[in-house]
Design an enzyme around this catalytic site. Structure first.
Site, PDB file in Angstrom:
ATOM      1  N   HIS A   1      -1.540 -11.328  -3.635  1.00  0.00           N
ATOM      2  CA  HIS A   1      -1.051 -12.247  -4.665  1.00  0.00           C
ATOM      3  C   HIS A   1       0.345 -12.777  -4.315  1.00  0.00           C
ATOM      4  O   HIS A   1       0.840 -13.682  -4.961  1.00  0.00           O
ATOM      5  CB  HIS A   1      -1.098 -11.600  -6.061  1.00  0.00           C
ATOM      6  CG  HIS A   1      -0.001 -10.641  -6.365  1.00  0.00           C
ATOM      7  ND1 HIS A   1       0.297 -10.249  -7.645  1.00  0.00           N
ATOM      8  CD2 HIS A   1       0.874  -9.987  -5.560  1.00  0.00           C
ATOM      9  CE1 HIS A   1       1.311  -9.404  -7.618  1.00  0.00           C
ATOM     10  NE2 HIS A   1       1.672  -9.227  -6.374  1.00  0.00           N
TER      11      HIS A   1
ATOM     12  N   GLY B   1       1.855  -2.232   2.948  1.00  0.00           N
ATOM     13  CA  GLY B   1       2.750  -2.812   1.933  1.00  0.00           C
ATOM     14  C   GLY B   1       2.813  -1.873   0.732  1.00  0.00           C
ATOM     15  O   GLY B   1       2.852  -2.304  -0.415  1.00  0.00           O
ATOM     16  N   GLY B   2       2.855  -0.572   1.021  1.00  0.00           N
ATOM     17  CA  GLY B   2       2.719   0.456  -0.037  1.00  0.00           C
ATOM     18  C   GLY B   2       3.995   0.754  -0.794  1.00  0.00           C
ATOM     19  O   GLY B   2       4.026   1.641  -1.629  1.00  0.00           O
TER      20      GLY B   2
ATOM     21  N   ASP C   1       5.378  -0.347   5.295  1.00  0.00           N
ATOM     22  CA  ASP C   1       6.127  -1.394   4.578  1.00  0.00           C
ATOM     23  C   ASP C   1       7.286  -1.778   5.483  1.00  0.00           C
ATOM     24  O   ASP C   1       7.407  -1.277   6.622  1.00  0.00           O
ATOM     25  CB  ASP C   1       6.619  -0.893   3.197  1.00  0.00           C
ATOM     26  CG  ASP C   1       6.752  -2.050   2.178  1.00  0.00           C
ATOM     27  OD1 ASP C   1       7.533  -2.966   2.447  1.00  0.00           O
ATOM     28  OD2 ASP C   1       6.067  -2.017   1.144  1.00  0.00           O
TER      29      ASP C   1
HETATM   30  C1  LIG Z   1       4.227  -6.837  -4.781  1.00  0.00           C
HETATM   31  S1  LIG Z   1       4.730  -5.548  -3.745  1.00  0.00           S
HETATM   32  C2  LIG Z   1       3.363  -4.436  -3.825  1.00  0.00           C
HETATM   33  C3  LIG Z   1       3.758  -3.027  -3.516  1.00  0.00           C
HETATM   34  C4  LIG Z   1       2.674  -1.972  -3.705  1.00  0.00           C
HETATM   35  N1  LIG Z   1       1.527  -2.173  -2.862  1.00  0.00           N
HETATM   36  C5  LIG Z   1       2.240  -1.895  -5.154  1.00  0.00           C
HETATM   37  O1  LIG Z   1       1.254  -2.562  -5.543  1.00  0.00           O
HETATM   38  O2  LIG Z   1       2.882  -1.184  -5.930  1.00  0.00           O
HETATM   39  C6  LIG Z   1       4.595  -6.239  -2.144  1.00  0.00           C
HETATM   40  C7  LIG Z   1       5.037  -5.296  -1.039  1.00  0.00           C
HETATM   41  O3  LIG Z   1       4.900  -5.971   0.230  1.00  0.00           O
HETATM   42  C8  LIG Z   1       5.983  -5.581   1.043  1.00  0.00           C
HETATM   43  N2  LIG Z   1       6.127  -6.547   2.133  1.00  0.00           N
HETATM   44  C9  LIG Z   1       6.626  -7.805   2.083  1.00  0.00           C
HETATM   45  N3  LIG Z   1       6.552  -8.381   3.298  1.00  0.00           N
HETATM   46  C10 LIG Z   1       5.983  -7.465   4.118  1.00  0.00           C
HETATM   47  C11 LIG Z   1       5.620  -7.469   5.492  1.00  0.00           C
HETATM   48  N4  LIG Z   1       5.804  -8.553   6.262  1.00  0.00           N
HETATM   49  N5  LIG Z   1       5.027  -6.371   6.005  1.00  0.00           N
HETATM   50  C12 LIG Z   1       4.825  -5.260   5.235  1.00  0.00           C
HETATM   51  N6  LIG Z   1       5.142  -5.193   3.920  1.00  0.00           N
HETATM   52  C13 LIG Z   1       5.724  -6.290   3.382  1.00  0.00           C
HETATM   53  C14 LIG Z   1       7.147  -5.543   0.067  1.00  0.00           C
HETATM   54  O4  LIG Z   1       8.255  -4.812   0.577  1.00  0.00           O
HETATM   55  C15 LIG Z   1       6.498  -4.870  -1.134  1.00  0.00           C
HETATM   56  O5  LIG Z   1       6.577  -3.476  -1.047  1.00  0.00           O
END
Ligand SMILES: C[S@@+](CC[C@H](N)C(=O)[O-])C[C@H]1O[C@@H](n2cnc3c(N)ncnc32)[C@H](O)[C@@H]1O
Length: 398
Positions: free
Chosen positions: A306, A239-240, A265
């Site tokens: 979160h 989820g980067g 992601d």
């Molecule tokens: C709050 S952001 C955090 C991004 C990053 N890790 C940061 O802290 O800057 C949550 C991330 O989760 C990703 N995300 C949401 N659902 C997901 C899934 N099912 N699998 C992988 N990534 C996902 C979103 O696209 C987003 O980039």
């Protein structure tokens, strides 16, 4: 008494952020003290006026000035003091001078821009950032109208409808209720590039505010203990997003082998990640599926849990377990750790936005311990950032 007041006021009036270089806790402490002071001094009428009548229109004016291209032109033109007439001419859209006069008068009164005389204004560093298209500030401003504000305004009716139960179900969230598309936050972002850009823009600004994780976690030990000939990567950022945290890691460890860092992601999110390096691989992957990369030295997740309540978080954590090599792989979770008391506006604000957007929440240390233990991990150490806002939870397989 009068004299000592004036002396204190002049002293306070002289502080700027540069006085606190290298002393972030001191800067934050003064902000907290100043907020407490304002809260003690303001009457209830002033407080409710600010909440009801100042804050919403302040945002509206910032947004209008973005829409008419005023911020962009003011910034591109090098800033500088201007009259209202000059600013009306500078805007990319035709705006009546008296309308602009009234809009800017509010922003002068709230110090977003600086009023230097009758009908004359200077930009501030903050207002210049609104027009700086090399930053994500413009998208972050739009995110308020497209996401945060309508979602917050809907929360009271949603909580009434759900009989004041804590929102924990991602399939029945306030956000789904708030918008006509009836989509979850992430799905609605995927449905419209502008919504995704607003989210990414806000995330980027937030990331620039958060402390770079190698500043409060010992990444040298992580790298020293890595077997870089195993064929497995060093670090998988799950989820980067667009790679802000991986880039910060790479700054500290520029000599890691090509391909040893991986960002996972959603495919559409990775399509907007522009990292000009062969050290990093982008891999579309949903964390609700089993982790496909086995034996990495570390699996890093920042700002992920979160977004999710207990059950989905447990599933995300369990999906990584079969990929981890016992005694070698580390789980690194970086997120807010809410203190038992005295939580900051930053921590409480994010917590309630997670409620509003995702039926989710920030966690106390006790909640982190329970979640990770239940999923099958043991916590080695929680490394707190020097603001005391976020922690990096270092864990291994139990
Ligand atoms: C709050 S952001 C955090 C991004 C990053 N890790 C940061 O802290 O800057 C949550 C991330 O989760 C990703 N995300 C949401 N659902 C997901 C899934 N099912 N699998 C992988 N990534 C996902 C979103 O696209 C987003 O980039």
């Amino acid at each position: 008494m009068g004299d000592s007041y004036s002396a204190v006021i002049s002293k306070l009036d002289a502080f700027t952020a540069t006085d606190f270089e290298g002393n972030e806790p001191g800067r934050l402490q003064l902000i907290t003290t100043a907020r407490k002071l304002v809260s003690r001094l303001e009457t209830r009428h002033e407080k409710i006026f600010n909440i009801d009548f100042r804050n919403p229109v302040e945002y509206a004016v910032i947004r209008v000035c973005l829409d008419i291209g005023l911020w962009r032109q003011w910034t591109v033109g090098g800033g500088g003091e201007k009259t209202v007439e000059e600013l009306a001419k500078l805007a990319e859209k035709d705006i009546e001078v008296n309308l602009l006069r009234r809009l800017l008068r509010l922003l002068g009164a709230t110090y977003i821009i600086e009023e230097t005389g009758e009908d004359r204004y200077k930009p501030t560093e903050f207002s210049l950032s609104f027009g700086d298209e090399s930053t994500t500030m413009p998208s972050a401003i739009i995110a308020m109208s497209d996401h945060w504000s309508p979602a917050s305004m809907n929360l009271p009716s949603f909580l009434a409808k759900t009989s004041y139960r804590e929102p924990l179900d991602p399939k029945n969230s306030n956000y789904i209720d708030a918008f006509p598309e009836k989509l979850s936050f992430f799905d609605r972002c995927l449905s419209n590039q502008r919504y995704q850009d607003g989210f990414s823009g806000f995330m980027m600004e937030w990331s620039l505010y958060r402390i770079s994780w190698p500043e409060f976690y010992d990444t040298t030990e992580l790298v020293a203990g890595a077997d870089l000939n195993s064929g497995a990567p060093l670090l998988v950022d799950i989820g980067g997003h667009h790679g802000h945290d991986i880039s910060n890691f790479l700054k500290e460890h520029p000599d890691v082998p090509a391909g040893s860092l991986v960002i996972q992601d959603l495919e559409a999110v990775l399509a907007d990640a522009h990292l000009d390096t062969d050290k990093v691989k982008l891999m579309p992957h949903s964390f609700f599926e089993p982790q496909p990369i086995h034996g990495s030295r570390a699996y890093f997740l920042r700002g992920i849990f979160h977004d999710w309540a207990y059950e989905p978080s447990l599933q995300i954590l369990k999906n990584i377990i079969p990929a981890m090599k016992k005694g070698y792989s580390k789980l690194l979770v970086c997120d807010v750790v809410i203190p038992p008391s005295g939580a900051s506006t930053f921590q409480t604000g994010i917590d309630l936005n997670m409620m509003t957007l995702l039926s989710a929440y920030e966690r106390t240390e006790a909640l982190w311990r329970k979640l990770l233990n239940d999923a099958g991990y043991k916590i080695i150490k929680i490394w707190m950032d020097h603001k005391g806002y976020e922690g990096l939870i270092e864990a291994e397989l139990a």
